[in-house]
Design a protein around this motif. Sequence first.
Motif, PDB file in Angstrom:
ATOM      1  N   UNK A 114     -13.405   0.743  -6.934  1.00 23.01           N
ATOM      2  CA  UNK A 114     -12.929   1.286  -5.561  1.00 23.01           C
ATOM      3  C   UNK A 114     -12.477   2.638  -5.548  1.00 23.01           C
ATOM      4  N   UNK A 142      -7.852  -8.104  -7.700  1.00 19.92           N
ATOM      5  CA  UNK A 142      -7.696  -6.960  -8.621  1.00 19.92           C
ATOM      6  C   UNK A 142      -6.688  -6.701  -9.897  1.00 19.92           C
ATOM      7  N   UNK A 195       6.433  -4.604  -4.415  1.00 21.84           N
ATOM      8  CA  UNK A 195       5.310  -3.986  -3.955  1.00 21.84           C
ATOM      9  C   UNK A 195       5.209  -2.711  -3.729  1.00 21.84           C
ATOM     10  N   UNK A 210      -6.297   2.890  -8.786  1.00 19.10           N
ATOM     11  CA  UNK A 210      -8.403   2.238  -8.928  1.00 19.10           C
ATOM     12  C   UNK A 210      -8.363   2.752  -7.441  1.00 19.10           C
ATOM     13  N   UNK A 222      -0.632   0.513  -8.582  1.00 23.51           N
ATOM     14  CA  UNK A 222      -1.418  -0.139  -8.861  1.00 23.51           C
ATOM     15  C   UNK A 222      -2.989   0.150  -7.880  1.00 23.51           C
ATOM     16  N   UNK A 223      -2.825   0.203  -7.099  1.00 28.24           N
ATOM     17  CA  UNK A 223      -3.864  -0.188  -6.489  1.00 28.24           C
ATOM     18  C   UNK A 223      -4.543   1.268  -6.414  1.00 28.24           C
ATOM     19  N   UNK A 247       5.262  -1.162  -6.644  1.00 24.47           N
ATOM     20  CA  UNK A 247       4.354  -0.545  -7.630  1.00 24.47           C
ATOM     21  C   UNK A 247       3.021  -1.666  -7.807  1.00 24.47           C
ATOM     22  N   UNK A 248       2.398  -2.449  -6.640  1.00 28.58           N
ATOM     23  CA  UNK A 248       1.213  -2.725  -6.327  1.00 28.58           C
ATOM     24  C   UNK A 248       0.557  -2.167  -5.756  1.00 28.58           C
ATOM     25  N   UNK A 249       1.163  -1.208  -4.240  1.00 28.43           N
ATOM     26  CA  UNK A 249       1.054  -0.032  -3.697  1.00 28.43           C
ATOM     27  C   UNK A 249       0.464   0.829  -4.883  1.00 28.43           C
ATOM     28  N   UNK A 280      -0.339  -6.098   4.918  1.00 30.68           N
ATOM     29  CA  UNK A 280       0.663  -4.988   5.309  1.00 30.68           C
ATOM     30  C   UNK A 280       1.088  -4.039   3.913  1.00 30.68           C
ATOM     31  N   UNK A 281       0.952  -4.494   3.155  1.00 37.25           N
ATOM     32  CA  UNK A 281       1.284  -3.857   1.617  1.00 37.25           C
ATOM     33  C   UNK A 281       0.257  -2.827   0.887  1.00 37.25           C
ATOM     34  N   UNK A 282      -1.082  -3.123   2.355  1.00 34.00           N
ATOM     35  CA  UNK A 282      -1.567  -1.372   2.268  1.00 34.00           C
ATOM     36  C   UNK A 282      -2.778  -1.506   0.832  1.00 34.00           C
ATOM     37  N   UNK A 283      -3.211  -2.739   0.416  1.00 38.88           N
ATOM     38  CA  UNK A 283      -3.417  -3.589  -1.005  1.00 38.88           C
ATOM     39  C   UNK A 283      -4.219  -4.071  -1.306  1.00 38.88           C
ATOM     40  N   UNK A 284      -5.621  -4.003  -1.426  1.00 38.11           N
ATOM     41  CA  UNK A 284      -6.468  -4.807  -2.003  1.00 38.11           C
ATOM     42  C   UNK A 284      -5.902  -5.712  -3.437  1.00 38.11           C
ATOM     43  N   UNK A 285      -5.842  -7.026  -2.575  1.00 37.95           N
ATOM     44  CA  UNK A 285      -5.324  -7.529  -3.935  1.00 37.95           C
ATOM     45  C   UNK A 285      -6.336  -9.028  -4.824  1.00 37.95           C
ATOM     46  N   UNK A 286      -7.538  -8.664  -3.507  1.00 35.92           N
ATOM     47  CA  UNK A 286      -8.737  -9.500  -4.043  1.00 35.92           C
ATOM     48  C   UNK A 286      -9.612  -8.945  -3.729  1.00 35.92           C
ATOM     49  N   UNK A 310      -4.036  -4.532  -9.008  1.00 33.16           N
ATOM     50  CA  UNK A 310      -3.003  -4.892  -8.540  1.00 33.16           C
ATOM     51  C   UNK A 310      -2.188  -6.400  -8.110  1.00 33.16           C
ATOM     52  N   UNK A 311      -3.778  -7.484  -8.202  1.00 32.26           N
ATOM     53  CA  UNK A 311      -3.318  -8.607  -7.500  1.00 32.26           C
ATOM     54  C   UNK A 311      -3.309  -9.360  -9.027  1.00 32.26           C
TER      55      UNK A 311
END
Lengths: 296, 296
Positions: free
Chosen positions: B119, A58, B79, B89, B85-86, B81-83, A42-48, A60-61
């Motif tokens: 990544x 990560x 949400x 990186x 950051x993702x 900011x986390x995107x 849903x976020x489009x982001x790897x958190x782990x 981001x995580x």
Amino acid sequence: MEIRHLLYFKTVAEQLHFRNAAAKLFISQPPLSRQIKELEEELGVLLFSRSNKRVTLTDAGKYFKVEVDAIFARLEESKNIVKQIHLNESGEFKIGYISSVYQTYLAEVLKLMHKEFPYIKTSLYEVPTITQIDALEQGKLDVGILRAPVHSEKLQQQSLFFDPFVVVVPSTTKNFNTQQDLVLFIKSSPFIFFNKEFAPYYNDKLMEICGRMGFKPDITHEANNVHSILQLIEAGLGVSILPSSIKRQYHYLQVSFIELDQIPVNTEVVLAYKQTNKSTALKWFIENYKSQSFND
Amino acid sequence: MEIRHLLYFKTVAEQLHFRNAAAKLFISQPPLSRQIKELEEELGVLLFSRSNKRVTLTDAGKYFKVEVDAIFARLEESKNIVKQIHLNESGEFKIGYISSVYQTYLAEVLKLMHKEFPYIKTSLYEVPTITQIDALEQGKLDVGILRAPVHSEKLQQQSLFFDPFVVVVPSTTKNFNTQQDLVLFIKSSPFIFFNKEFAPYYNDKLMEICGRMGFKPDITHEANNVHSILQLIEAGLGVSILPSSIKRQYHYLQVSFIELDQIPVNTEVVLAYKQTNKSTALKWFIENYKSQSFND
DNA sequence: ATAATTGATACTTAGTAGGTATCATATGGA
DNA sequence: TCCATATGATACCTACTAAGTATCAATTAT
């Protein structure tokens, strides 16, 4: 995204181990794995980062963990405060008042109060001044309408009005041509008054007034509330000297209220409340009771 | 309690009308009524006052609305900011470098970088200094390894090392006994050098060095990268004067690198990047590239 | 006086959260 | 070196619940 997702994320972030986190959340590991995956999608982001079945956060995580913690903290605090506000305005509001207070007016004020705080439960306690002071100090009353002075460091007070005194005699008593005739009459009459222990300051005022008139009152009957006193006067058992403010409330009784000209002794009626009581209901009461006062 | 509850509450609080709020949320009114009721039951707090089928917020509800708004705002920001950051990186990191850069070492640094940012996708572009400057300014490169000076207000730079020059001649050339013999030899040899338009500062340095030796170089062959130049030298087509740092990388070629004593002309190699680029990956690269530098 | 509108409740059902079984892969211990 | 254990991920199943419709009682608007 739901709070469940954030909680699952937070727990995995803390444990860095899916099976341990699942145990802590009282769910099994596969749904936890799926829910985290859904959050990441849903976020489009790897958190782990999963490498060789080991889990790390990560960047981001790491950032998101801090944010989620802050959001949870604020949500918990908001819940607590919202409960406090609710209890503040839906609990019991206990009002003490002296027997000479004009209850019709008090009822009017409470009517307005219920409009403002529909869920509040107001309780009225007719209590003498000295008892009110103790109860207010102990938090057993939220507010009191009583006579000054209120000697207490714990209590805050707000003046309502100044109440002069009147002589109260049975209606069958003939009219007096002069104040001197009146004085002579009540000097020779039995007095009905408040119990000294219940209302010591009333008693002091009575002594002061009679002293100014040149005699000492012959208190033959005592009572602890004003309507009892008035009923005894109506029955012809004696006379009294009472605060003028009761006239409006007891106008139907067969008694006469005679103003005492030239004797500038009066009593102050105040609201009193505990300093530490920050109740919104109390604040409303203090602000609104006096502004509707009939002290005009 | 889930975010759904908070969203439903927030929408009803804004609309003060269940049916309108339900429409806005794309659900029907009965589940909305129930979900709000459940939220109130879980909190143990009345958030709305329903009187005569009209809805108002209680004081608790008013407070909670403000809090929920703040929580939603922070969650949305988190949400976003986390995107960022993702993407920061896990996106592409484009590195420009001049042909004389020691690529083995660059590869070592990138290896470390991939450990830190698993990544990230690094792309290498061998590009002359002047082209790098344009690309960096336009954001087409994230970082450049190029020769100073970098005349650009948009770019920030960090010195890596100072690079003296060496004469490069074919290996078959006999050894020179004196510098004077060397000078005589290269004076009469054809020169192979960088295209003046690709590397104007290189060209200026060449002119300075040869000027100090008392002659003007006869540039008969041009190339736009160092290994082309070296290959031509190896083939016997001429000589060149190149930065000393290339020795380590091209030690296998059949050419000789001869130090130029007593000519204190050198060139500065720098990292350059756009000032406004706040990428975490870039930050890492800047901090780590030089600390691993072989400038010792 | 009647129709329209409101939030609340009862009942039903589609969707999903969490279960178990199992997989592929890596690590640890014998 | 081999086997047992542990890991996160995926497939399939089911119990639970969120959201649907129908309808209510009460109020407001016409």
